[in-house]
Design an enzyme around this catalytic site. Structure first.
Site, mmCIF file in Angstrom:
data_model
loop_
_atom_site.group_PDB
_atom_site.id
_atom_site.type_symbol
_atom_site.label_atom_id
_atom_site.label_comp_id
_atom_site.label_asym_id
_atom_site.label_seq_id
_atom_site.Cartn_x
_atom_site.Cartn_y
_atom_site.Cartn_z
ATOM 1 C CD GLU A 1 -5.318 -3.416 -8.975
ATOM 2 O OE1 GLU A 1 -4.212 -3.026 -8.565
ATOM 3 O OE2 GLU A 1 -6.386 -2.864 -8.677
ATOM 4 C CB CYS B 1 -1.348 -0.401 -5.846
ATOM 5 S SG CYS B 1 -2.478 -0.581 -4.452
ATOM 6 C CD GLU C 1 -2.156 3.460 -4.863
ATOM 7 O OE1 GLU C 1 -2.770 2.835 -5.770
ATOM 8 O OE2 GLU C 1 -1.537 2.902 -3.957
ATOM 9 C CE LYS D 1 -11.475 0.479 8.086
ATOM 10 N NZ LYS D 1 -11.396 -1.009 7.809
#
Length: 496
Positions: free
Chosen positions: A399, A299, A265, A190
């Protein structure tokens, strides 16, 4: 093949020549959503829709999982060498179709065409790597008494779900699909609703390479309508997820209900530790690349500069000049840096910067939005460097996922280590120093899944990748990534 920037500009207004699919890829062919609904994908460089795709839901997911479960019986029994041949042919087809894939990736994600081409090349290398690993999965023998024989063997875990993020669509799809297929698993993917197309095109190329129908299915749509039913489906044996900590937590809770194994992750706030004895010019280039590649939407971006005080002033001044010289523009025009992925992402990043400004933060460069100079549209943010912030500051701890570098000044290497480890994340870190011993001491003591020394983003598909702490668990890439899609069976027999 289109290789010159000027020949790409027609796609700024018309992407029809790319022949982008509009349906899901299920059972070896493109199919409309059961509901008949579609949605559009935006070109972030223009802030406008450029193509439509299927808006899937739980019914489409059920079809895809059913297809992959049936195909599992065939694919898991396919000889490993033949699986390797299919993956090797896929690598060659990716290279043969590289420009089409790169243009689609550029339009979908906003990244400069050069970066997109690199991602496509990396995807081909990923399939090539795991093609060679298919027939290398070997078990072990156990030292039992002489009247026993004992051994272990690897088996495919089963039907695997892959939730693909919007920042590296083809790269992340490849690094999950290729080892899963190499191990004998089947795939239901997906892709993010912002970037659906290269996963669909990849599935089509796999089929062209000889992958049996149903072994790789791709369902497009939103996370709520398609992603959530996929990870919660009882027919899924493993979930590979790349995304935020918050969404990852929801995925883990869904996995828990069916005791589904997973690899997570979940992002990072990675430090780049720069010591006084670094190679100055090389380190400047690496620090800039670590945060401004793909507009910081990585990331593992080096979003914190942890720098020893003796070179702080000179280094930050030079880095600020480099940031101010970075050109912005639509990805097809080959700028130094493209847009962020969406208006939502742009506004989130600007919120961080506005709050920092209210707290009195000093901006070395950037700090504001910057519209596309050609069209006045798109989701652009200036390359931003924020001067020394305390370790409890939001810019240090959270982040941001944008072109924002936060500086932290360190007294010495020991203090730099403390600052490097001061967040809840532990994905990667960079270390820049001419002192071999200090470099490896820091690599040993920094809490991260991967440490780069004197070159940020060093390595490749051969090097395992994954995080510690709230950056997640499990490993992708390398042979460790292959093992994620295997389960170990031990067999012991009495032979007298």
């Amino acid at each position: 093949m289109l290789t010159q920037p000027d020949s790409l500009l027609k796609y700024l207004t018309d992407a029809k020549d790319l022949g982008l699919p509009q349906g899901h890829f299920i059972d070896g062919e493109f199919k409309a959503a059961r509901s008949g609904r579609t949605m559009h994908s935006e070109d972030p460089g223009r802030g406008e829709a450029f193509a439509n795709f299927a808006r899937g839901d739980a019914d489409d997911i059920a079809d895809a999982v059913s297809s992959s479960r049936k195909a599992l019986a065939v694919w898991r029994k396919t000889p490993p060498a033949e699986r390797g041949r299919v993956l090797a042919r896929t690598a060659e087809l990716i290279r043969r179709n590289s420009e089409r894939l790169a243009i689609a990736e550029c339009l979908d994600s906003g990244k400069p065409i050069g970066e997109a081409r690199g991602d496509v090349s990396g995807a081909a290398r990923t399939f090539e790597y795991y093609a060679g690993a298919c027939d290398k999965l070997e078990g072990s023998t156990f030292p039992l008494p002489s009247n026993y024989v004992g051994f272990s063997q690897f088996e495919p875990v089963g039907v695997t779900a892959h939730i693909i993020p919007w920042n590296f669509p083809i790269s992340t799809a490849a690094r999950g699909m290729a080892p899963a297929l190499a191990a004998g698993c089947t795939v239901v993917a997906k892709p993010a609703e912002q970037t659906p197309f290269t996963a669909l095109l990849l599935a089509e190329l796999l089929t062209e390479a000889g992958l049996p129908a149903g072994v790789c299915n791709v369902v497009t749509g939103t996370g709520a309508e398609a992603g959530a039913p996929l990870v919660a489906h009882p027919g899924i044996d493993h979930v590979t997820f790349t995304g935020s900590v918050a969404t990852g937590g929801r995925v883990l809770r869904a996995c828990a209900d069916n005791v589904t194994r997973s690899v997570m992750e979940l992002g990072g706030k990675s430090p780049v530790v720069v010591l006084n004895d670094c190679n100055f010019d090389s380190t400047i280039a690496n620090v800039a690349g670590a945060i401004f590649e793909h507009a910081g939407q990585i990331c593992s971006a080096g979003s914190r500069l942890v720098i020893e005080s003796a070179i702080h002033d000179r280094f930050v001044e030079a880095l600020g000049k480099k940031a101010k010289a970075i050109s912005l523009g639509h990805g097809l025009r080959s700028p130094d840096m493209g847009p962020v992925n969406s208006a939502l992402q742009r506004d989130k990043i600007l919120g961080f910067l506005d709050r920092a400004r209210d707290r009195g933060a000093e901006f070395i460069s950037g700090g504001r939005s910057s519209p596309n100079t050609e069209s006045g549209k798109g989701y652009f943010i200036e390359p931003t460097i924020v001067a020394n912030r305390p370790e409890d500051d939001e810019l240090v701890q959270e982040e941001i996922f944008g072109p924002v570098l936060t500086v932290q000044k360190a007294d010495d290497a020991e203090h730099a280590l403390h600052l490097a480890n001061c967040t809840r994340f532990g994905l990667v870190a960079g270390v820049f120093t001419s002192d071999f011993s200090k470099a490896h001491q820091l690599a040993r003591d920094i809490d991260a899944g991967q440490v780069y020394i004197n070159e940020y983003f060093a390595g490749g598909i051969e090097v395992p990748f994954g995080g510690n702490k709230q950056s997640g668990f499990g490993r992708e890439k390398g042979l460790e990534g292959l093992k994620s899609y295997c389960k170990v069976k031990s067999i012991a027999a009495r032979i007298d």
